[in-house]
Design a protein around this motif. Structure first.
Motif, short mmCIF file in Angstrom:
data_model
loop_
_atom_site.label_atom_id
_atom_site.label_comp_id
_atom_site.label_asym_id
_atom_site.label_seq_id
_atom_site.Cartn_x
_atom_site.Cartn_y
_atom_site.Cartn_z
N ASN A 132 0.81 -1.21 0.00
CA ASN A 132 0.00 0.00 0.00
C ASN A 132 0.86 1.27 0.00
OD1 ASN A 132 -2.50 1.28 -0.13
ND2 ASN A 132 -2.57 1.56 2.10
N ASN A 133 1.85 1.28 -0.90
CA ASN A 133 2.76 2.42 -0.98
C ASN A 133 3.34 2.50 -2.40
OD1 ASN A 133 4.25 4.61 -0.15
ND2 ASN A 133 5.64 3.46 1.17
N SER A 134 3.78 3.68 -2.78
CA SER A 134 4.42 3.86 -4.08
C SER A 134 5.92 3.65 -3.96
CB SER A 134 4.13 5.26 -4.62
OG SER A 134 2.76 5.37 -4.94
N ILE A 135 6.48 2.96 -4.95
CA ILE A 135 7.91 2.65 -4.98
C ILE A 135 8.57 3.48 -6.07
CG2 ILE A 135 9.63 0.81 -5.32
CD1 ILE A 135 7.85 0.43 -2.84
N TYR A 136 9.71 4.05 -5.76
CA TYR A 136 10.50 4.85 -6.69
C TYR A 136 11.74 4.07 -7.13
CZ TYR A 136 14.22 8.03 -8.07
OH TYR A 136 15.27 8.61 -8.73
N TYR A 137 12.02 4.07 -8.42
CA TYR A 137 13.23 3.48 -8.98
C TYR A 137 14.05 4.54 -9.69
CZ TYR A 137 11.92 -1.44 -8.44
OH TYR A 137 11.62 -2.67 -7.94
N HIS A 138 15.33 4.56 -9.39
CA HIS A 138 16.27 5.31 -10.22
C HIS A 138 16.84 4.29 -11.19
CE1 HIS A 138 20.12 7.20 -11.35
NE2 HIS A 138 19.34 8.26 -11.42
#
Length: 176
Positions: A132-138
Motif C-alpha cells: 500500500n505504498n508507491s515505490i520509486y526506482y532510479h
C-alpha cells in the motif's frame, strides 16, 4: 644397433610430425568480467534481491535497495541482440520494466557521456498494492566498450528526494 637407431629416429620423426600438425593459431578469450562501483557507506552488499545481479546492496533501516546487472556486448551479439546505441538498449529494457504495475510512470531519459562511457538515467515509479505504498526506482544504464550495465536503485516514492543524489553517484561510479 642400427635397427634401434633407425627405430628411434622413426619414433622421433613421427612425434615431431604429430606436434607440427597439432599446432593451430590460438585466440585468447577473457573469462569473467570485472567492474568497479562505489556505494554510500550506509549501504551494505547483500545476496537476496536478484539472482541475475553482479552486485546487490541495501539498507533495510532506510528501506533502500539496489542492484547492478551487466550484459557483455559480445554475448548479446551471439544471441542476435544487436543494439545500435545505449538508447536502443535502454528502450528495449524500459518497455517491459514494471509494465504490468499499477500507476506506472517513467520520466524522460537523461543522457550523459563521461570520457568514453555513456550513461542514461530516468525515474520510474508504481503503486504496490501489497505494501500500500508507491515505490520509486532510479533507472540507470551504462555503456562501456565491452558491456551494458543496468543500475537499479529503489526506495519509497516519498524518500525519492532524500536518496536520488546517492543513487546517481552509484550510477556514475561504474567503470571497468
Amino acid at each position: 644397433m642400427k635397427t634401434t637407431v633407425t627405430s628411434l629416429l622413426l619414433i622421433v620423426s613421427l612425434l615431431m610430425s604429430t606436434v607440427t600438425f597439432a599446432q593451430s593459431t590460438m585466440k585468447e578469450y577473457k573469462a569473467g568480467h570485472t567492474f568497479n562501483v562505489s556505494l554510500p557507506d550506509y549501504m551494505k552488499k547483500t545476496v537476496d534481491l536478484n539472482n541475475s545481479a553482479a552486485i546487490q546492496y541495501k539498507n533495510e533501516v532506510k528501506n533502500i535497495y539496489g542492484i547492478v546487472i551487466f550484459d557483455i556486448k559480445e554475448q548479446l551479439e551471439l544471441l542476435s541482440m544487436d543494439y545500435t546505441s545505449i538508447t536502443d538498449f535502454y528502450e528495449d529494457f524500459i518497455k517491459d520494466f514494471l509494465k504490468d504495475e499499477e500507476k506506472r510512470t517513467v520520466s524522460n531519459l537523461k543522457s550523459t557521456k563521461k570520457g568514453d562511457i555513456n550513461f542514461i538515467e530516468s525515474d520510474a515509479s508504481y503503486f504496490d498494492k501489497e505494501i500500500n505504498n508507491s515505490i520509486y526506482y532510479h533507472v540507470g544504464i551504462v555503456e562501456t566498450k565491452t558491456a551494458y550495465y543496468k543500475v537499479l536503485s529503489w526506495s519509497s516514492l516519498e524518500d525519492k528526494d532524500k536518496y536520488k543524489a546517492d543513487f546517481q553517484k552509484i550510477l556514475y561510479s561504474i567503470k571497468e
